[in-house]
Write a protein that holds these residues in place. Structure first.
Motif, PDB file in Angstrom:
ATOM      1  N   ASP A   1      34.027   0.777  17.732  1.00 57.49           N
ATOM      2  CA  ASP A   1      34.080   0.152  19.046  1.00 57.49           C
ATOM      3  C   ASP A   1      32.871  -0.753  19.196  1.00 57.49           C
ATOM      4  O   ASP A   1      31.784  -0.441  18.702  1.00 57.49           O
ATOM      5  N   ILE A   2      33.066  -1.860  19.913  1.00 57.62           N
ATOM      6  CA  ILE A   2      31.957  -2.756  20.243  1.00 57.62           C
ATOM      7  C   ILE A   2      31.588  -2.497  21.695  1.00 57.62           C
ATOM      8  O   ILE A   2      32.458  -2.312  22.541  1.00 57.62           O
ATOM      9  N   SER A   3      30.303  -2.484  21.956  1.00 59.75           N
ATOM     10  CA  SER A   3      29.833  -2.339  23.335  1.00 59.75           C
ATOM     11  C   SER A   3      28.743  -3.366  23.588  1.00 59.75           C
ATOM     12  O   SER A   3      28.176  -3.938  22.652  1.00 59.75           O
ATOM     13  N   ALA A   4      28.473  -3.572  24.851  1.00 61.08           N
ATOM     14  CA  ALA A   4      27.332  -4.396  25.258  1.00 61.08           C
ATOM     15  C   ALA A   4      26.288  -3.447  25.816  1.00 61.08           C
ATOM     16  O   ALA A   4      26.617  -2.373  26.325  1.00 61.08           O
ATOM     17  N   LYS A   5      25.031  -3.838  25.690  1.00 63.96           N
ATOM     18  CA  LYS A   5      23.968  -2.984  26.190  1.00 63.96           C
ATOM     19  C   LYS A   5      22.919  -3.831  26.882  1.00 63.96           C
ATOM     20  O   LYS A   5      22.545  -4.893  26.403  1.00 63.96           O
TER      21      LYS A   5
END
Length: 162
Positions: free
Chosen positions: A50-54
């Motif tokens: 999964d790709i996430s933003a932080k």
């Protein structure tokens, strides 16, 4: 300041100078948002990526546990919510004495994933009329920052064929 790469969220694309472009918080000495990243999510299971933003926060000389990691679809959902609320405040809320129609608090219905995201005025808030006025004032006072970002977003979406 360099975003850490040794933690569970693995940055791939980063904005390490976010503090310099953080809207109305640029000159706020209490702001601790140092960077943004898109990367491999910390909640990944084996075989599932999964790709996430932080949003990376730095407080008291260390990276903060208050840093937020957000799935990309939720960021886009928030962008949809922001645009819908912005449009409501700019184009419709002024028509009502209470800043919304108490008989019809739903301001938008956005079809997603076979259902719809209902965007509505929070009628459970006992101070909603006054709070809507404050909300509109805040949007208006931050109009330059928001407008700049919305124009960039519109341009990028248009360039992508949307």
């Amino acid at each position: 300041m360099k975003i850490p790469t040794s933690l569970k969220h693995k940055p791939v694309i980063v904005v390490e100078n976010y503090k310099n472009v953080d809207g109305k918080y640029i000159d706020d000495p209490n702001s601790n948002a140092e960077g943004l990243s898109l990367g491999l999510a910390q909640w990944m299971d084996r075989g599932k990526i999964d790709i996430s933003a932080k949003v990376w926060r730095y407080t008291n000389h260390k990276w903060s546990r208050q840093s937020e990691e957000i799935p990309l679809h939720r960021i886009l959902d928030m962008a949809i919510l922001i645009c819908s609320a912005y449009e409501f405040v700019k184009e419709k809320s002024y028509r009502y004495p209470e800043k919304y129609d108490p008989n019809h608090p739903v301001i938008d219905r956005i079809g997603l994933n076979g259902d719809a995201m209902n965007i509505e005025v929070c009628t459970d808030n006992p101070e909603i009329s006054g709070d809507l006025t404050l909300f509109a004032d805040a949007l208006n006072s931050d109009g330059e920052n928001l407008g700049e970002r919305l124009a960039v977003l519109a341009r990028l979406l248009k360039n992508m064929g949307y």
